[in-house]
Design a protein around this motif. Structure first.
Motif, PDB file in Angstrom:
ATOM      1  N   GLN A  14      16.299 -99.346  -5.813  1.00 24.38           N
ATOM      2  CA  GLN A  14      16.331 -99.173  -7.271  1.00 24.38           C
ATOM      3  C   GLN A  14      17.273-100.187  -7.915  1.00 24.38           C
ATOM      4  O   GLN A  14      17.028-100.670  -9.006  1.00 24.38           O
ATOM      5  CB  GLN A  14      16.776 -97.747  -7.619  1.00 24.38           C
ATOM      6  CG  GLN A  14      16.801 -97.460  -9.105  1.00 24.38           C
ATOM      7  CD  GLN A  14      17.470 -96.128  -9.436  1.00 24.38           C
ATOM      8  OE1 GLN A  14      18.283 -95.622  -8.676  1.00 24.38           O
ATOM      9  NE2 GLN A  14      17.125 -95.579 -10.585  1.00 24.38           N
ATOM     10  N   ARG A  57       5.232 -96.325 -17.280  1.00 21.38           N
ATOM     11  CA  ARG A  57       4.193 -96.562 -16.279  1.00 21.38           C
ATOM     12  C   ARG A  57       3.341 -97.786 -16.569  1.00 21.38           C
ATOM     13  O   ARG A  57       2.815 -98.412 -15.654  1.00 21.38           O
ATOM     14  CB  ARG A  57       3.311 -95.322 -16.131  1.00 21.38           C
ATOM     15  CG  ARG A  57       2.478 -95.005 -17.357  1.00 21.38           C
ATOM     16  CD  ARG A  57       1.809 -93.635 -17.232  1.00 21.38           C
ATOM     17  NE  ARG A  57       1.047 -93.275 -18.408  1.00 21.38           N
ATOM     18  CZ  ARG A  57       1.555 -92.822 -19.537  1.00 21.38           C
ATOM     19  NH1 ARG A  57       2.870 -92.650 -19.632  1.00 21.38           N
ATOM     20  NH2 ARG A  57       0.794 -92.524 -20.563  1.00 21.38           N
ATOM     21  N   SER A  87       5.376-103.936 -17.506  1.00 19.59           N
ATOM     22  CA  SER A  87       5.327-104.921 -16.420  1.00 19.59           C
ATOM     23  C   SER A  87       6.519-104.677 -15.498  1.00 19.59           C
ATOM     24  O   SER A  87       7.484-104.008 -15.863  1.00 19.59           O
ATOM     25  CB  SER A  87       5.390-106.337 -16.983  1.00 19.59           C
ATOM     26  OG  SER A  87       6.683-106.600 -17.504  1.00 19.59           O
ATOM     27  N   ASP A  88       6.462-105.238 -14.280  1.00 19.66           N
ATOM     28  CA  ASP A  88       7.561-105.066 -13.329  1.00 19.66           C
ATOM     29  C   ASP A  88       8.876-105.598 -13.889  1.00 19.66           C
ATOM     30  O   ASP A  88       9.937-105.024 -13.663  1.00 19.66           O
ATOM     31  CB  ASP A  88       7.248-105.765 -12.002  1.00 19.66           C
ATOM     32  CG  ASP A  88       6.160-105.032 -11.232  1.00 19.66           C
ATOM     33  OD1 ASP A  88       5.934-103.842 -11.528  1.00 19.66           O
ATOM     34  OD2 ASP A  88       5.538-105.650 -10.342  1.00 19.66           O
ATOM     35  N   LYS A 115      10.247-103.061 -16.368  1.00 23.61           N
ATOM     36  CA  LYS A 115      10.790-101.897 -15.658  1.00 23.61           C
ATOM     37  C   LYS A 115      12.169-102.207 -15.102  1.00 23.61           C
ATOM     38  O   LYS A 115      13.080-101.400 -15.185  1.00 23.61           O
ATOM     39  CB  LYS A 115       9.852-101.490 -14.516  1.00 23.61           C
ATOM     40  CG  LYS A 115       8.624-100.763 -14.963  1.00 23.61           C
ATOM     41  CD  LYS A 115       7.755-100.409 -13.784  1.00 23.61           C
ATOM     42  CE  LYS A 115       6.462 -99.784 -14.256  1.00 23.61           C
ATOM     43  NZ  LYS A 115       5.512 -99.562 -13.172  1.00 23.61           N
ATOM     44  N   LYS A 152       9.508-104.675   0.307  1.00 23.45           N
ATOM     45  CA  LYS A 152       8.226-104.789  -0.407  1.00 23.45           C
ATOM     46  C   LYS A 152       7.664-103.402  -0.711  1.00 23.45           C
ATOM     47  O   LYS A 152       7.223-103.133  -1.831  1.00 23.45           O
ATOM     48  CB  LYS A 152       7.238-105.596   0.440  1.00 23.45           C
ATOM     49  CG  LYS A 152       5.933-105.863  -0.257  1.00 23.45           C
ATOM     50  CD  LYS A 152       5.027-106.725   0.597  1.00 23.45           C
ATOM     51  CE  LYS A 152       3.710-106.958  -0.123  1.00 23.45           C
ATOM     52  NZ  LYS A 152       2.758-107.712   0.691  1.00 23.45           N
ATOM     53  N   ALA A 153       7.692-102.527   0.297  1.00 19.05           N
ATOM     54  CA  ALA A 153       7.192-101.163   0.093  1.00 19.05           C
ATOM     55  C   ALA A 153       8.040-100.413  -0.927  1.00 19.05           C
ATOM     56  O   ALA A 153       7.499 -99.726  -1.803  1.00 19.05           O
ATOM     57  CB  ALA A 153       7.174-100.406   1.424  1.00 19.05           C
ATOM     58  N   SER A 189       9.913-101.723  -3.322  1.00 21.13           N
ATOM     59  CA  SER A 189       9.754-102.269  -4.676  1.00 21.13           C
ATOM     60  C   SER A 189       8.446-101.788  -5.301  1.00 21.13           C
ATOM     61  O   SER A 189       8.360-101.598  -6.509  1.00 21.13           O
ATOM     62  CB  SER A 189       9.813-103.797  -4.659  1.00 21.13           C
ATOM     63  OG  SER A 189       8.672-104.327  -4.021  1.00 21.13           O
ATOM     64  N   LYS A 190       7.430-101.577  -4.448  1.00 20.73           N
ATOM     65  CA  LYS A 190       6.139-101.106  -4.959  1.00 20.73           C
ATOM     66  C   LYS A 190       6.152 -99.598  -5.208  1.00 20.73           C
ATOM     67  O   LYS A 190       5.595 -99.120  -6.192  1.00 20.73           O
ATOM     68  CB  LYS A 190       5.038-101.463  -3.966  1.00 20.73           C
ATOM     69  CG  LYS A 190       3.658-101.105  -4.445  1.00 20.73           C
ATOM     70  CD  LYS A 190       2.594-101.615  -3.502  1.00 20.73           C
ATOM     71  CE  LYS A 190       1.221-101.281  -4.059  1.00 20.73           C
ATOM     72  NZ  LYS A 190       0.145-101.813  -3.248  1.00 20.73           N
ATOM     73  N   TRP A 191       6.784 -98.839  -4.300  1.00 22.46           N
ATOM     74  CA  TRP A 191       6.718 -97.386  -4.351  1.00 22.46           C
ATOM     75  C   TRP A 191       8.048 -96.696  -4.611  1.00 22.46           C
ATOM     76  O   TRP A 191       8.097 -95.469  -4.729  1.00 22.46           O
ATOM     77  CB  TRP A 191       6.132 -96.846  -3.044  1.00 22.46           C
ATOM     78  CG  TRP A 191       4.723 -97.300  -2.831  1.00 22.46           C
ATOM     79  CD1 TRP A 191       4.303 -98.273  -1.971  1.00 22.46           C
ATOM     80  CD2 TRP A 191       3.561 -96.836  -3.519  1.00 22.46           C
ATOM     81  NE1 TRP A 191       2.950 -98.433  -2.067  1.00 22.46           N
ATOM     82  CE2 TRP A 191       2.463 -97.565  -3.015  1.00 22.46           C
ATOM     83  CE3 TRP A 191       3.349 -95.883  -4.506  1.00 22.46           C
ATOM     84  CZ2 TRP A 191       1.177 -97.368  -3.467  1.00 22.46           C
ATOM     85  CZ3 TRP A 191       2.044 -95.680  -4.953  1.00 22.46           C
ATOM     86  CH2 TRP A 191       0.977 -96.419  -4.437  1.00 22.46           C
ATOM     87  N   HIS A 213       9.924 -96.398  -7.216  1.00 18.30           N
ATOM     88  CA  HIS A 213       9.995 -95.622  -8.455  1.00 18.30           C
ATOM     89  C   HIS A 213       9.318 -94.259  -8.304  1.00 18.30           C
ATOM     90  O   HIS A 213       9.588 -93.336  -9.062  1.00 18.30           O
ATOM     91  CB  HIS A 213       9.379 -96.410  -9.620  1.00 18.30           C
ATOM     92  CG  HIS A 213       7.896 -96.602  -9.504  1.00 18.30           C
ATOM     93  ND1 HIS A 213       7.340 -97.470  -8.589  1.00 18.30           N
ATOM     94  CD2 HIS A 213       6.869 -96.009 -10.163  1.00 18.30           C
ATOM     95  CE1 HIS A 213       6.017 -97.419  -8.696  1.00 18.30           C
ATOM     96  NE2 HIS A 213       5.710 -96.542  -9.636  1.00 18.30           N
TER      97      HIS A 213
END
Length: 198
Positions: free
Chosen positions: A30, A93, A96-97, A100, A168-169, A171-173, A175
């Motif tokens: 985070q 939601r 953009s990244d 966020k 990577k996982a 940063s994608k999941w 949140h």
């Protein structure tokens, strides 16, 4: 300093705090890209753990600051933080990244401390009898070992959060995972402790 006491302290810390590595990795994910995130997580982790010890040590001498029937309600802290994280994730939601990351601001010291304290609240019940039988010298060894291993735990959480595949996982999941883990911890503490007659 007794080597067996050091070993016992290290084993006790590891067994009672293994789940913290996952939570720390999520906090580091985070905080990725946020200035001061590592410092905030470190201070928050030490503050939360110091609060656990501040309750457990006096209780070992019979001075109880936190009645046993209150401990299950500590689950409300991570539960509330998890719900807050869900609301924030839902509000943003469609961002953009980059948006966020800007709005998130990374983990806050008090949030990390609250989760650490609540997640370790059940550890108090384990630490009190151990401290009570260890005596002053033994308790000192336990506290020193715990504080040293806390740094190792923080480093491990940061290490896992920065491994390319894991990063990577996360940063994608992350949140989604952080609120789920926080809510899960909160519910587990409430249910296992029998809060609200559960």
């Amino acid at each position: 300093m007794n080597v067996s006491t050091i070993g016992q302290a290290a084993a006790l810390f590891a067994v009672t705090n293994i789940d913290d590595i996952v939570v720390l990795a999520l906090f580091f994910a985070q905080g990725a890209g946020h200035r001061g995130a590592t410092r905030a997580i470190t201070i928050g982790q030490y503050l939360g753990f110091a609060l656990i010890l501040a309750v457990a040590l006096p209780a070992a001498f019979g001075a109880t600051f936190l009645p046993d029937d209150v401990i299950p309600y500590l689950g409300l802290l991570p539960l509330a933080l998890g719900i807050k994280a869900v609301v924030q994730a839902w509000r943003h939601r469609n961002d953009s990244d980059d948006d966020k990351a800007t709005q998130d601001g990374g983990p806050k010291v008090l949030a990390v401390a609250a989760v650490t304290f609540a997640n370790g609240g059940d550890n108090i019940g384990v630490y009190v009898p151990v401290f009570a039988t260890a005596g002053i010298g033994g308790m000192t060894v336990y506290v020193v070992v715990f504080m040293l291993l806390l740094a190792v735990w923080i480093a491990a959480g940061r290490y896992f959060a920065t491994r390319p595949a894991i990063a990577k996982a996360l940063s994608k999941w992350g949140h989604v995972l952080l609120p789920v883990v926080l809510i899960g911890i909160g519910l587990l503490i409430l249910v296992e402790g029998g809060a609200f007659g559960l």
